[in-house]
Enzyme design. Sequence first.
Site, PDB file in Angstrom:
ATOM      1  N   TYR A   9      -2.914   0.080  10.601  1.00 35.35           N
ATOM      2  CA  TYR A   9      -3.063  -0.528   9.272  1.00 35.35           C
ATOM      3  C   TYR A   9      -1.819  -0.240   8.424  1.00 35.35           C
ATOM      4  CZ  TYR A   9      -4.302  -0.908   4.362  1.00 35.35           C
ATOM      5  OH  TYR A   9      -4.287  -1.209   3.025  1.00 35.35           O
ATOM      6  N   SER A  19       0.849  -1.194   0.000  1.00 34.00           N
ATOM      7  CA  SER A  19       0.000   0.000   0.000  1.00 34.00           C
ATOM      8  C   SER A  19       0.880   1.238   0.000  1.00 34.00           C
ATOM      9  CB  SER A  19      -0.877   0.017   1.255  1.00 34.00           C
ATOM     10  OG  SER A  19      -1.589   1.233   1.376  1.00 34.00           O
TER      11      SER A  19
END
Length: 224
Positions: free
Chosen positions: A148, A136
């Site tokens: 996250y 990501s």
Amino acid sequence: MTSKTIFITGASSGIGAATARAAARAGWNVGLFARSKDKLAALVDDIGDQAMALPGDATDLDQQQNAIDKLAVKFGGVHAAYANAGMGLNTPGTENGDPQEWQDLIHLNIMALLYTAKVAIPHLKPVKGHMVLTGSAAGRTHIKGSIYGASKWFVHGYGGNLADEMKEWGGRCTVIAPGMVNTAFFDEGKPDKLQPEDVADAVVHALNANPRNTVREVFLMPTH
């Protein structure tokens, strides 16, 4: 063998489903691993004989092992695996975060990804195969309080380490690092951001690169 086979986790929707369609169009057989039997069945109906539904929970090592072994039997081998299953958090930050949610995130974003690599490598090694991991943009920069994001930092660090491990026998490893993607990951639609098909294109690009070329990372960001 006329075509290659890829095992995809988190394959029932979003990036996983888009990648399954794109890989099938590029001539790959696709093994679709996810918890939703109904969504997998619909995707197999959509793709056709190149696809195999493999219902299971990515956080269960034995279920991943059984699924990839079945896929290898059906199509005669596995040439790539895409550790794509992942989740975000509803309670951001450390002070206000939910430790149970952290545990769930670590099990899926980290342990399940490791499981995919663990079960795939014995299949990939004989054919000098390819691991793909969903990283990501959040794993490339610091974001205030983002647990996250920290899980994706793990993916980026591990992806480089795995690439060096696989290099010893001619294998390749790619981290796909998208920015915001318009998927069910978000409560509201993001139509002006990346689409799952954009990420799928990046996966296929890495898979189809000349064997002498390991595409270590593909970093995608929305134009607007």
